[in-house]
Structures are given as C-alpha cells and as structure tokens.
Design an enzyme around this catalytic site. Structure first.
Site, PDB file in Angstrom:
ATOM      1  N   ASP A  42       0.862  -1.175   0.000  1.00  0.00           N
ATOM      2  CA  ASP A  42       0.000   0.000   0.000  1.00  0.00           C
ATOM      3  C   ASP A  42       0.908   1.239   0.000  1.00  0.00           C
ATOM      4  O   ASP A  42       2.123   1.141   0.149  1.00  0.00           O
ATOM      5  CB  ASP A  42      -0.978  -0.006   1.190  1.00  0.00           C
ATOM      6  CG  ASP A  42      -2.172   0.909   0.926  1.00  0.00           C
ATOM      7  OD1 ASP A  42      -2.123   1.701  -0.033  1.00  0.00           O
ATOM      8  OD2 ASP A  42      -3.161   0.855   1.680  1.00  0.00           O
TER       9      ASP A  42
HETATM   10  C1  BGC Z   1      -5.016   3.309   0.190  1.00  0.00           C
HETATM   11  C2  BGC Z   1      -5.231   2.259  -0.871  1.00  0.00           C
HETATM   12  C3  BGC Z   1      -5.140   2.876  -2.238  1.00  0.00           C
HETATM   13  C4  BGC Z   1      -3.810   3.551  -2.385  1.00  0.00           C
HETATM   14  C5  BGC Z   1      -3.572   4.150  -3.756  1.00  0.00           C
HETATM   15  C6  BGC Z   1      -3.782   4.150  -0.074  1.00  0.00           C
HETATM   16  O1  BGC Z   1      -3.743   5.247   0.762  1.00  0.00           O
HETATM   17  O2  BGC Z   1      -4.927   2.694   1.454  1.00  0.00           O
HETATM   18  O3  BGC Z   1      -6.473   1.638  -0.663  1.00  0.00           O
HETATM   19  O4  BGC Z   1      -5.335   1.901  -3.209  1.00  0.00           O
HETATM   20  O5  BGC Z   1      -3.722   4.572  -1.410  1.00  0.00           O
HETATM   21  O6  BGC Z   1      -4.353   5.239  -3.979  1.00  0.00           O
END
Ligand code: BGC
Length: 739
Positions: free
Chosen positions: A267
């Site tokens: 993530d």
């Molecule tokens: C979130 C994810 C997301 C990623 C990309 C993160 O802050 O937890 O769910 O896919 O950002 O945008």
C-alpha cells in the site's frame, strides 16, 4: 516494440535485463514523473528518484485519460532499453466517471451479480481511459463503524463478502484481462486491515490467528480464487509484524496456502512505514524485509529503487527475489497484452462515447435503488405525487453524493434531489430548502483542501433554520435529506462519534416540533447512531453515498416506482459505545438470552441493550411478507448427505415486492466455539401481492465446516440449528444432526 510474448520469450527478456532494469520494474511512479525536458518532478523527486531510475520504472499510479497515457507510454517505451511498457494503475472503486453506490451500499443489495455488472462498467470506462489495473475490490471485513473505510467494504459478514469479492473481480477482469474493456483487479488490503483497533485508521490490528483465518481471510481468498491478478498489502501489523514485511502472511499464507501467483503491491508508502511501526531501523532494512516477504511493487517510496541493487550485489538478499518479482510484473504486462499493444483500450473517441453513457447511468440508477435500505416506515411512504411536500436538509439540493473514493467522478455529473423531484413531480407546492449546512462550525475536516469541503454557499444559519421551520409548518409531509459530509467517510476519517452532525440534528428537532410527518433520507458512508432520528421520524431510508444517479433512484423509491429491497450488510449500532457490534458473535458463558436478561451477572450493558438498533440483514419493503415455520426434509444427515430446509414466503401486502430470505446456521457444540448464527445462504425473490413461493436451502457438509481445533476446515458431528428469516435476528429455527 516487442511483440507478443511466449513464456520462453519472457524468460529470455528477463535474462537480457540488467539488475537495475529488473529492480525498477518493482518501482511505481506517480503522474508526470518527467517534465518534457526529462527532469524528475514533484513527489518523485522527494522520493529521491533519479532520472536514470525513473525511465526504468514498471508502473504508474493515479493517472488516466487516453491521450495523456498514450503519450506517456509512447515516450516511456522509446527511452526504455528493452521497450518494456508501463502498467497504469488507479483506484477505480465504485465506478470511474459513472459512479455507483459506495461498496457498502452495493453490499446492501445482497446481489453480487449487480456488483459484477457495475465493476464491468467501471472497468470499461477506465480501460478506454488507458487504465490497466484497478486497486479494487477492497474486501476487508468490517465491524467497527468508527472506521471511515467501512464504506469501501461490503460489510461484516464473511459469506457475503466472499460473494462480492469474487463478483467484483470477475466484473473487472472478465474471463481474460487481455480482452477489450477489462482491467486487472487488485484485492486489498491483505490482511485484516478492517480490524484497526478502536476504529482508528492505520492502527494496530490485534486478531487471534483463529479469528483472522475464520472471519477475515476468506474474502481475500475468494477474490484470489476468482483470479485476481494482484493483491495489495495492508498498512497494519498482524501479530506485531507489519503486513508489508510479514513473511508468514505473504509467503506462507498468501503464496503458499492461497496459491496466489500474481503481483503483490505494497500500500501507499507502507514499506517505508515499517520504520515508523518500529520494525525496521531504516529504509535499507525496510527494503530487505519487504523483498523477503515477497512484495513485488513498492508504491510511493523509492526504497526498492534506491536499495535493492546494492543489497543484491553485496549478497544481503538473493538475486532470486528480484528475478521472481520482475518476472511476475512482466507476466502481468503480458497477460494484459501490453507487449502487443501497450495502449490496450486507451481511445479518445471511445472515451467520449462510452464514459457516462445512458446505459451506464441506467445501471447506476438501478444499483442505487437496490442499495437503499428502508429502516422504518409508519404508513407514510411511498409519497403521493402532487402532495404538499417540503424537502429540507443540506442534501435537498447537493451534488456531493458520490463518496470520497470516487476520484474520477465529478459532482457536476450528479443530479440533485431537488432536480430529480422536479423532473418527476413538477407540482408547485413542493418546496426545497437546505435548513442548515452539512457540517456547521464545530466540525473541521482537518487535512482536506478548502474547496473539497466547501458546500453550497452557507448563508446565515439562523435564517436558514427559520426558513426551513416555516416550510415544514406549511407542508403536509417533510422529507429531510440529512447525513454525513461525503468526506467524513473514506480513508483517514475515523470518528469517535458517529452521529449526524449536530447542526443538522438541531434542524431535525425543530422540524419535528412543527410537523409530525417527517421522512428522513439518510446519506452516510457508515452505519450511524440514529437512535433519535429513528425514534422521531415516521420513516427512515438509508441511501449511503448513492452515486451519479442517486437522486433519481431516491425519487423512484420515495414515490413508489421502485419498492425498496436493500438489507443492511453491517449492523447499525444502538450507540457508539456498542461498537464493534456484529451479528455473528459468540454466545459467551453467560449469554444475555430471553428469560435470563434480567439477571445481573450476564454478558450485557446496564445502560443499553446488547442488540444493535438495526441488525445485519435488516430492511423493510412497502409490502409485507409472511415466512412460514422452517421445515426440514429430514432431521439427521451424514457427511455425504444433505438436508433441505424450506420456508413458504408470501406477499401479504398490496404491492409487488422483493424479499431476501436469509439462512443462518449454528453449530451448537464444537471443538472451537461457534457464532450464535452464521449466514450460509440467501435467496432474493420478487412476489406479486398474494403470491406465495417456497424457498429452499440445501444444507450439505460444506455449510457446516469451520476451522476446527485441529486447524482444518471440516465439520464436526453433533447438533445444529438452522434459521430462516428476513434478517439476522430471526428465531425461526429447526434442529438437525450431523452423524
Ligand atoms: C489506500 C489504498 C489505495 C492507495 C492508492 C492508499 O492510501 O490505502 O487503498 O489503493 O492509497 O491510492
């Protein structure tokens, strides 16, 4: 450009690539990482990325638009020594530009096929805009409404979550991601992110391995079994180890037990965050831990790009780790057909024709209608066309109803409730007023940029309130459109209080003083504490964040063109002190059951009931259904046999309606205690007035299996109870035995 790749060709390509090239496949960039002069810009610069490394990157996050991505891809490929195309990844959650209800709302449809269709439309719009991968579905099981990300999930039940997880993956990917209009899916956040302690985002997760495996892991597994091309790590720790460096979770469970052979991405900055967790001393150690855990792509830190080459050269990590990761990333590119056509479906003309087309909007309207849950109705809904109705509340004429994860969706595409009501009922007696802002002065959405939070120009609150009270007095019925601000749910939006903002509650109270006939249409991304609202209002319709066509769908339901059929995928708590509250809890040794509920030494609260205000599976219709006593075709079975459970369901009201009959099972005594009820099947049926239908449910061994003391999924002989009803509080029960 390199042509289509056979496995052999892919292997030769890998053999030809330098270590730097392979490592940088594992690096993700954002947006315009290079200026026209070839200079690294913005956050890329902050990540310490050099131009030499940026031109070798494997993927890009957060960009879309056919023209832009085609240009980016073309220029990138020209510079890449092996002409390897980029993967474009984006969060396409509940839609792309056509926005569907938030996933929690989709869960309320109890119709996974509907979500499959929504995901397919989202994939199509994203694909023509040049996107290859979506960071969806989010399949985290959720029990705590304080956590803002419950809106991205389909709720508290493992069985339901599994169905939606698989359906969404199929919707995005189809049979083959190489086909036109398909994107690769990424199941997230692995694992157990939904169990953040006290509902505070990014907080520690404390789950026993049993609970993790039995409740939380199945929905990820279902997405993987459905073929998800990617998985994303979670921010949290599990057993004290951050997921992005958790070898047991990623190597043993994900790759080993779940047999996931796709691409694992961290993530956002989660690799670096292992330092702040207190797990890694520095970025270099974080690189080692993440690579050892088998994380293939580093989202947003530059750590891999910075350290993996030297780590390999110094023999600190085996080259094999990099080779494997690079191979998986290239395989995904190949599966998407990017070596043949690096632009895949990106097409400016198709963007114009497909995005937000009537067909997509029609599906958005259908999905919204099916996501609404009628929580209360004392003979007031449906409304009659031509009645003297005052629409009051900050959502009466508000376009911000697409939810916080609709990053491509635009509120200007959204019809407001006022516009939708006027379209349907031009009657001049209908009035509309906001009555209050959404938030009021005492709530600050910290960290959000000004105009995101900005509502319609807020006038003097006192004046708005008085105008609304006047309108309420003069009306026969008041429809109050109230709720959370759309930015109050989503990532980093934990709340200790889960009520409608106070400024709206004041409005609600004042309106109720002057008019007894109040219907509340409630917008939110999470279950709220609505005790006061449901106590005073004559009807409550939960509409979540309903998407682009939400307002028209609300009108369809309010005026009876569509009879509401949604069922809660997550319990609505009695109050915040009760959360996490979920129906599939354990009995305890001192259960607070009827007959014993007045005893002092029972598992209960002294000041509130144990039961939520509205339980999982609950939702009313404009008609009524009778459900007969559950009948079984036999009372005993062996593991090779099955039992048929049956109920007769009759529409005993005056309108055609849809009911979802839910079947729950309880294993009365087992080697590991079992939940008081577990959803094992459901059947959504539509009946004409007076019509009766028999609904049956087959109980076979698979419905009785659980993670036993031995650590295997298996059934245990003994007594079981099976329940059938219209929500999880049903007591319509029969017993049977497994011999
Ligand atoms: C979130 C994810 C997301 C990623 C990309 C993160 O802050 O937890 O769910 O896919 O950002 O945008």
């Amino acid at each position: 450009m390199v042509g289509k790749m056979t496995n052999q060709e892919l292997r030769s390509l890998l053999d030809e690539m330098t270590l730097e090239e392979k490592v940088n496949q594992m690096q993700q960039l954002i947006g315009a990482f290079l200026t026209d002069e070839g200079v690294v810009t913005g956050p890329m610069q902050e990540m310490g990325l050099t131009e030499e490394r940026a031109v070798l990157a494997g993927s890009v996050l957060g960009s879309y638009g056919a023209e832009k991505l085609k240009k980016m891809q073309r220029e990138f490929i020209e510079k890449h020594p092996h002409r390897i195309p980029l993967l474009f990844m984006l969060d396409v959650i509940n839609g792309f530009r056509t926005v569907f209800p938030i996933p929690l709302g989709q869960g309320a449809s109890f119709e996974p096929e509907l979500s499959e269709r929504c995901a397919a439309v989202a994939a199509k719009e994203a694909a023509v805009s040049g996107v290859h991968v979506t960071f969806a579905p989010m399949v985290d099981l959720v029990r705590d409404a304080r956590w803002g990300r419950v809106m991205e999930s389909t709720g508290e039940d493992p069985y339901l979550n599994c169905l939606f997880s698989a359906a969404m993956v199929k919707g995005f990917q189809g049979e083959d991601i190489k086909e036109p209009y398909r994107v690769a899916a990424c199941v997230k956040h692995f694992g157990g992110y939904g169990a953040a302690t006290a509902g505070r985002d990014y907080n520690t997760v404390e789950l026993s391995e049993h609970t993790l495996r039995e409740f939380y892991l199945p929905s990820y597994k279902a997405g993987i079994d459905a073929g998800a091309a990617m998985v994303m790590t979670a921010f949290n720790t599990l057993g004290g180890v951050p997921c992005s460096g958790n070898k047991w979770l990623m190597r043993d469970v994900l790759r080993g037990e779940m047999e996931f052979d796709g691409v694992l991405i961290s993530d956002w900055a989660a690799i670096e965050e292992m330092i702040y967790h207190g797990y890694c001393a520095d970025r270099r150690e974080a690189a080692v831990r993440a690579a050892e855990a088998g994380v293939d792509i580093d989202m947003m830190t530059g750590i891999y790009s910075e350290h993996l080459c030297s780590l390999v050269r110094e023999g600190k990590i085996p080259q094999k780790l990099v080779d494997e990761a690079a191979a998986r990333i290239l395989e995904l590119k190949n599966k998407l057909g990017l070596f043949e056509n690096p632009y895949k479906d990106a097409d400016e003309k198709a963007e114009k024709e497909i995005i937000l087309c009537e067909e997509h909007k029609e599906l958005a309207r259908e999905a919204a209608r099916k996501s609404f849950v009628l929580l209360k109705n004392e003979d007031i809904l449906p409304l009659e066309k031509g009645s003297k109705i005052a629409y009051i509340g900050p959502y009466a004429n508000n376009r911000h109803m697409i939810g916080s994860w609709s990053i491509i969706g635009e509120s200007k595409d959204v019809t407001t409730l006022q516009e939708a009501v006027k379209e349907y009922d031009g009657n001049a007696q209908t009035v509309f007023c906001a009555g209050s802002p959404v938030l009021g002065d005492n709530i600050k959405l910290e960290g959000f940029v000004g105009n995101e939070v900005e509502e319609a120009p807020v006038r003097d609150c006192g004046q708005m309130l008085e105008e609304a009270v006047c309108a309420a007095k003069a009306a026969d019925i008041v429809v109050m459109a109230l709720g959370e601000h759309y930015l109050q749910s989503g990532e980093a939006t934990s709340h200790a209080n889960i009520q409608v903002p106070e400024v709206q509650m004041e409005l609600f109270r004042r309106v109720c003083e002057v008019n007894e006939r109040v219907v509340v249409v409630l917008f939110s991304g999470r279950p709220l504490d609505i005790r006061e609202i449901s106590g005073k209002a004559k009807a409550v319709l939960q509409v979540w964040m309903p998407g682009t066509e939400g307002a028209r769908a609300i009108v369809d339901v309010l005026y009876g063109a569509y009879n509401p059929s949604g069922k809660l995928p997550m319990s609505f708590p009695y109050c915040v002190g009760q959360v996490p509250v979920h129906y599939n809890e354990y009995s305890t040794g001192r259960p607070c059951v009827p007959g014993k509920d007045k005893d002092r030494f029972r598992s209960k609260y002294l000041d509130i009931p144990n039961a939520p205000l509205y339980p999982f599976g609950y939702g009313l219709s404009y008609t009524r259904f009778s459900v007969s006593k559950i009948a079984l075709d036999k009372e005993c079975m062996t593991r090779d046999e099955s039992i048929r459970a049956e109920v007769k369901v009759k529409n005993i009201g005056e309108r055609k309606g849809t009911e979802t009959i839910q079947f729950y099972i309880r294993d009365v005594a087992a080697s590991v205690v079992r939940p008081v009820k577990e959803l094992k099947g459901f059947c959504k049926i539509t009946l004409e007035p007076g019509e009766e239908q028999t609904v049956s449910f087959t109980i076979d061994d698979s419905k009785l299996q659980f993670l036993t003391e031995s650590g295997r999924w298996e059934s245990e002989a003994g007594k079981f109870e099976v329940f059938a009803g219209t929500d999880s509080s049903t007591v319509n029960c029969a017993e049977f035995k497994l011999n």
